[in-house]
Design a protein around this motif. Structure first.
Motif, PDB file in Angstrom:
ATOM      1  N   GLY A 188      16.467 -11.461  25.111  1.00  0.00           N
ATOM      2  CA  GLY A 188      15.541 -12.198  25.192  1.00  0.00           C
ATOM      3  C   GLY A 188      15.961 -13.637  24.926  1.00  0.00           C
ATOM      4  N   VAL A 189      15.981 -14.010  25.759  1.00  0.00           N
ATOM      5  CA  VAL A 189      16.681 -15.727  26.184  1.00  0.00           C
ATOM      6  C   VAL A 189      15.476 -16.681  25.978  1.00  0.00           C
ATOM      7  CG1 VAL A 189      18.517 -17.135  26.692  1.00  0.00           C
ATOM      8  CG2 VAL A 189      18.743 -14.448  27.260  1.00  0.00           C
TER       9      VAL A 189
ATOM     10  N   ALA B 159      19.520 -16.704  22.131  1.00  0.00           N
ATOM     11  CA  ALA B 159      19.366 -14.912  23.141  1.00  0.00           C
ATOM     12  C   ALA B 159      19.269 -13.767  22.115  1.00  0.00           C
ATOM     13  CB  ALA B 159      20.948 -15.265  23.936  1.00  0.00           C
ATOM     14  N   PHE B 160      18.364 -12.933  21.435  1.00  0.00           N
ATOM     15  CA  PHE B 160      17.940 -11.881  20.905  1.00  0.00           C
ATOM     16  C   PHE B 160      17.665 -10.308  22.152  1.00  0.00           C
ATOM     17  CE2 PHE B 160      15.704 -15.223  20.272  1.00  0.00           C
ATOM     18  CZ  PHE B 160      15.806 -15.521  18.296  1.00  0.00           C
ATOM     19  N   TRP B 161      19.004  -9.606  21.046  1.00  0.00           N
ATOM     20  CA  TRP B 161      19.310  -7.948  21.503  1.00  0.00           C
ATOM     21  C   TRP B 161      18.033  -7.082  20.154  1.00  0.00           C
ATOM     22  CZ3 TRP B 161      24.998  -5.207  21.809  1.00  0.00           C
ATOM     23  CH2 TRP B 161      24.385  -3.842  22.017  1.00  0.00           C
ATOM     24  N   ILE B 162      17.197  -6.592  21.354  1.00  0.00           N
ATOM     25  CA  ILE B 162      16.427  -5.822  20.309  1.00  0.00           C
ATOM     26  C   ILE B 162      16.478  -4.352  21.241  1.00  0.00           C
ATOM     27  CG2 ILE B 162      14.355  -4.754  19.948  1.00  0.00           C
ATOM     28  CD1 ILE B 162      14.386  -7.181  18.637  1.00  0.00           C
ATOM     29  N   ARG B 163      16.419  -3.490  20.002  1.00  0.00           N
ATOM     30  CA  ARG B 163      16.778  -2.029  19.917  1.00  0.00           C
ATOM     31  C   ARG B 163      15.684  -1.486  18.946  1.00  0.00           C
ATOM     32  NH1 ARG B 163      22.752   1.629  20.442  1.00  0.00           N
ATOM     33  NH2 ARG B 163      22.145   0.354  23.018  1.00  0.00           N
TER      34      ARG B 163
ATOM     35  N   VAL C 241      21.422 -11.145  17.153  1.00  0.00           N
ATOM     36  CA  VAL C 241      21.472 -13.139  17.528  1.00  0.00           C
ATOM     37  C   VAL C 241      22.516 -12.797  18.252  1.00  0.00           C
ATOM     38  CG1 VAL C 241      20.993 -15.117  17.064  1.00  0.00           C
ATOM     39  CG2 VAL C 241      20.458 -13.177  16.201  1.00  0.00           C
ATOM     40  N   LEU C 242      22.028 -13.172  20.314  1.00  0.00           N
ATOM     41  CA  LEU C 242      23.258 -12.682  20.526  1.00  0.00           C
ATOM     42  C   LEU C 242      23.919 -14.021  20.525  1.00  0.00           C
ATOM     43  CD1 LEU C 242      22.064 -10.740  23.249  1.00  0.00           C
ATOM     44  CD2 LEU C 242      23.511 -10.048  21.388  1.00  0.00           C
ATOM     45  N   TRP C 243      23.494 -16.014  20.198  1.00  0.00           N
ATOM     46  CA  TRP C 243      23.829 -17.228  20.742  1.00  0.00           C
ATOM     47  C   TRP C 243      22.580 -17.544  20.327  1.00  0.00           C
ATOM     48  CZ3 TRP C 243      20.746 -19.817  24.202  1.00  0.00           C
ATOM     49  CH2 TRP C 243      20.953 -21.658  24.658  1.00  0.00           C
ATOM     50  N   MET C 244      22.675 -18.796  19.446  1.00  0.00           N
ATOM     51  CA  MET C 244      21.802 -19.834  19.523  1.00  0.00           C
ATOM     52  C   MET C 244      22.890 -20.892  19.921  1.00  0.00           C
ATOM     53  SD  MET C 244      21.635 -19.472  15.429  1.00  0.00           S
ATOM     54  CE  MET C 244      23.436 -18.521  15.071  1.00  0.00           C
TER      55      MET C 244
ATOM     56  N   CYS D   9       5.624  -6.711  15.010  1.00  0.00           N
ATOM     57  CA  CYS D   9       6.474  -7.231  15.352  1.00  0.00           C
ATOM     58  C   CYS D   9       6.857  -7.910  16.366  1.00  0.00           C
ATOM     59  CB  CYS D   9       8.311  -6.439  15.269  1.00  0.00           C
ATOM     60  SG  CYS D   9       7.946  -4.840  13.561  1.00  0.00           S
ATOM     61  N   TYR D  10       7.095  -8.974  16.248  1.00  0.00           N
ATOM     62  CA  TYR D  10       6.933 -10.215  17.140  1.00  0.00           C
ATOM     63  C   TYR D  10       7.847 -11.355  17.622  1.00  0.00           C
ATOM     64  CZ  TYR D  10       4.159 -12.805  14.431  1.00  0.00           C
ATOM     65  OH  TYR D  10       3.761 -13.356  13.982  1.00  0.00           O
ATOM     66  N   PHE D  11       8.206 -12.039  18.441  1.00  0.00           N
ATOM     67  CA  PHE D  11       8.654 -13.497  18.664  1.00  0.00           C
ATOM     68  C   PHE D  11       8.083 -14.326  18.898  1.00  0.00           C
ATOM     69  CE2 PHE D  11      10.282 -17.022  21.391  1.00  0.00           C
ATOM     70  CZ  PHE D  11      11.618 -16.960  21.030  1.00  0.00           C
TER      71      PHE D  11
END
Length: 812
Positions: free
Chosen positions: A444-445, A572-576, A497-500, A400-402
């Motif tokens: 990650g942003v 902006a992404f939040w991964i856990r 997804v925190l923001w776009m 899995c990757y951005f």
């Protein structure tokens, strides 16, 4: 949370036991015989293409002198030395290949690329100056291992090519941060110096190797965690360890091997047989180029040998004399482990990774490479539960990757020619990346500068997160508004997804987010990889699905002048991640999901291209704040260069080199220059250097002072915090030798130095007489001891005095 005991653990235990058994040593002679049984016929078949005496050289074909021609020569020559009578190949077949390789070399002494090689046969001229590095990397083993066995004409041609390549190797002065080329070039110069009995070549190679070591000691491996380029580095260091005669250099290379193997052991994800975590350079996004790295890891006992491979690189592994000590390879068995590393001088040039026995999360603080990056700044690696440990049958599953995508190419499979050499590469978007991680959580942003979007190759602007598709009937995918949860047999990965924002500077309302945000769960990918140049293919069809932010969903072609007035597109992404979870247990799975979905977004503030995101991670706040002047993250970054669970392993390894240990002790014992606000002078020659950088090229000005051809550091004590101005009295020859780099690091209570500092380019201008020149930016220094470091941005700039003051006037 822990894995459920019982039957669900048994298959994985059996799988790991199988892997251990397969990794156990096999007689080297048996492996070598099996290898030659496949490689020699393949090499002879290749040579037969060139066997006729006419035409003199091949008129067509896009082969290379190094990886095609000389690899096959090396195979045949090595087999001649190793195989018993009656099975030895005929080396007279190699004469034609040597002639063709020489035809690809620039033989004009007046040419600026004299001694270098055309990368591809079809190139009209030398297009990639690194070609000589890769060709020399093949010529040297042939010379050292099989020269006496070659036909007389082949010997003559090989010596001629190597003699010419000396000029090109000397001219190929790359920064020590260009890790794989810098290491190869330095070792080659030493070995060429031995062959031709030229002391100056050995001296130059030694100095370049010291430059690399100084770079590692200061800020770690720049081309970090690369599955494509680490094998180059390991192979070359092995070559040097085997054949360099100088005891000091041999010991230094052994320590460098220890260092790189420490890095490899920390990042090798044995359940997936690949390097985990973010990567500086990769050409296989989906599977992480596992076969190339797996060959190296087999040497350390961390992966099984692939007995079906016949590429020449495998032979390099058989020749290895160095093997990593058990204390190094044992690091690979520590779970969980949190790894932190630096890869550059800038504050955000770092990467971290949290690894469990079944899943790993890695992120970088910044993007590596420009203008066509092929880095992986955010990754999740998941165990391959079907793994038998046998590389000959192993079916690699996706990671899995951005990816920042500008051409509708989320798998980086569309290759286009890049640069003068026209190497085929995927053209991912050149973006600004910002990251932070605390154990199992990462933020990650990404921002997309408008100038990069206007590249003619760009057809769209998309931020993808590619998930491995959970296997049908065993796992599930869940979409919770702007969150995706992927459940695997024993682990979970979730993203929010925190923001776009789109390329017109618009941020959609939550109710309208589907206009930019989409989830594609179709079976998207079917890919075949060729194992390190071999003919045995591995079908890596393991479905993936995409979470996509489309930053240009409404207007395929937005006018440039309109975009220049808006803030940058971004997301902006939040991964856990979750480890040791039996996802067949619905209650435990729902508990993990509800905790992640319910975790608070502490701050989400955006103003133009500045932002502040903070989330409630499982183990504490994770945040990224960026403005035009600074980037601040939480948790704060540690000061080590290669760390395991908070302990720096990197510098202690390098301090096994006596000169490095002396250098480090000098810092611990040195008395700093005490700075008074009105101004303090000190001599440049009082600095602390890892090695003597005073060597100057011909035609350089002769004067007292220090030639800044390597890092030189000074300790200064600030008793009054404030804004200071730094001056240097300098002498430069011309515009190609007139700049330094400068960095300031504060000493921490444990005696180490905080490397979270900006690096300033210090342009001096041509100064043929001693002239005071001021650092272009003021220094805001807190009370305490600081380390000032001058580095060579260009060679042979000379400095003899420094002056630090709070006054704005010129020095006396």
């Amino acid at each position: 949370m822990h894995e459920k005991k019982g039957a669900c653990r048994l298959p994985r235990l059996l799988s790991m036991l199988t892997l251990v058994l397969l990794v156990l040593p096999v007689a080297a002679e048996d492996r070598l015989a099996e290898y030659y049984s496949r490689s020699v016929p393949a090499a002879e078949k290749y040579i037969s293409r060139f066997s006729s005496e006419a035409p003199a050289v091949m008129p067509e074909g896009n082969f290379t002198a190094g990886s095609n021609i000389l690899d096959n020569i090396a195979l045949i020559a090595s087999a001649r030395a190793d195989l018993p009578e009656g099975k030895r190949p005929d080396l007279h077949q190699t004469v034609k290949l040597f002639r063709i390789a020489e035809a690809m070399q620039d033989k004009n002494p007046k040419s600026p690329s004299f001694g270098n090689f055309r990368w591809y046969w079809n190139n009209q001229t030398v297009t990639d100056l690194n070609a000589v590095v890769f060709v020399t990397e093949r010529m040297l083993p042939v010379y050292y291992e099989s020269f006496d066995l070659l036909p007389a004409e082949s010997q003559t041609v090989l010596k001629r090519m190597m003699e010419r390549s000396v000029t090109a190797c000397l001219a190929r002065k790359v920064p020590p941060d260009y890790t794989n080329i810098a290491v190869m070039n330095a070792v080659h110069l030493i070995l060429l110096g031995q062959i031709f009995d030229r002391t100056e070549l050995c001296t130059e190679g030694r100095q370049r190797l010291w430059n690399i070591t100084a770079c590692l000691l200061d800020h770690g491996i720049a081309e970090y965690n690369s599955p494509h380029y680490y094998p180059n580095i390991i192979d070359t260091l092995q070559l040097g360890f085997r054949y360099i005669n100088n005891a000091e250099m041999k010991q230094m290379i052994e320590v460098l091997l220890d260092y790189f193997w420490t890095d490899l052991s920390l990042h090798w994800f044995r359940p997936g047989l690949r390097l985990a975590g973010s990567q500086s350079r990769s050409y296989d996004y989906l599977t992480g180029a596992p076969m190339n790295a797996a060959r190296i890891m087999a040497d350390g006992g961390l992966a099984p040998y692939n007995d079906k491979m016949r590429h020449y690189a495998v032979l390099r592994s058989f020749r290895a004399l160095y093997h990593p000590p058990e204390t190094v390879t044992a690091l690979n068995g520590q779970y969980p482990r949190y790894v932190f590393r630096r890869w550059g001088k800038e504050p955000q040039q770092w990467a971290s990774m949290m690894m469990f026995h079944d899943i790993a999360l890695g992120i970088a603080g910044a993007q590596y490479g420009s203008p066509y990056p092929h880095c992986l700044p955010l990754t999740v690696d998941i165990s391959d539960d079907s793994d038998s440990g046998d590389l000959t049958t192993h079916q690699y599953q996706a990671r899995c990757y951005f990816i920042a995508d500008g051409r509708g190419d989320p798998f980086a499979e569309k290759r286009s020619p890049v640069g003068r050499a026209e190497h085929p590469k995927a053209l991912n978007l050149d973006a600004l990346w910002f990251g932070s991680q605390r154990t199992v959580d990462a933020v990650g942003v990404v921002l997309y500068p408008q100038k990069n979007i206007h590249d003619p190759a760009v057809t769209n602007v998309m931020s993808h997160f590619v998930f491995r598709k959970p296997e049908s009937g065993r796992c599930e995918v869940r979409l919770h508004e702007a969150a995706v949860i992927a459940c695997y047999p024993h682990s979970i990965a979730g993203i929010r997804v925190l923001w776009m924002r789109d390329i017109e500077g618009q941020t959609p309302a939550a109710a309208d987010s589907k206009r930019m945000l989409s989830l594609n769960t179709e079976d998207l990918f079917h890919h075949q990889t060729e194992s390190n140049g071999d003919s045995n293919h591995h079908d890596s069809r393991r479905g993936v699905f995409l979470l996509t932010v489309n930053h240009n969903p409404w207007h395929p072609a937005v006018r440039k002048e309109r975009m220049e007035k808006t803030a940058m597109a971004g997301a902006a992404f939040w991964i856990r991640i979750g480890s040791g979870i039996d996802t067949g247990d619905a209650a435990k799975t729902e508990d993990w999901i509800s905790k992640f979905i319910g975790a608070k977004v502490v701050r989400s503030q955006i103003s133009g291209n500045s932002f502040d995101f903070a989330v409630e991670g499982r183990d504490g706040i994770v945040s990224v704040r960026h403005t035009d002047t600074e980037t601040v993250i939480e948790p704060e970054l540690p000061a080590g260069i290669l760390m395991l669970n908070g302990k720096d392993l990197g510098r202690p390894v390098l301090e096994k080199i006596p000169a490095v240990k002396t250098f480090s002790e000098a810092f611990r014992c040195a008395k700093p220059v005490v700075i008074v606000p009105s101004g303090t002078y000190w001599e440049a020659a009082s600095g602390i250097m890892l090695f003597d950088p005073l060597t100057a090229g011909s035609g350089q000005p002769s004067a007292a002072g220090v030639r800044v051809n390597a890092d030189i550091s000074y300790l200064v004590q600030i008793d009054a915090a404030g804004e200071y101005f730094l001056w240097g009295r300098v002498l430069t020859q011309d515009g190609s030798h007139d700049s330094f780099r400068f960095a300031a690091d504060k000493r921490l209570p444990d005696g180490s130095f905080d490397c979270r500092r900006a690096v300033t380019d210090w342009a001096l201008g041509t100064r043929r007489q001693w002239t005071w020149v001021k650092l272009p930016v003021p220094l805001r220094l807190e009370k305490g001891v600081w380390r000032f470091t001058l580095s060579p941005r260009e060679p042979d700039g000379i400095i003899d005095r420094l002056y630090l003051t709070t006054a704005k006037g010129n020095p006396l």
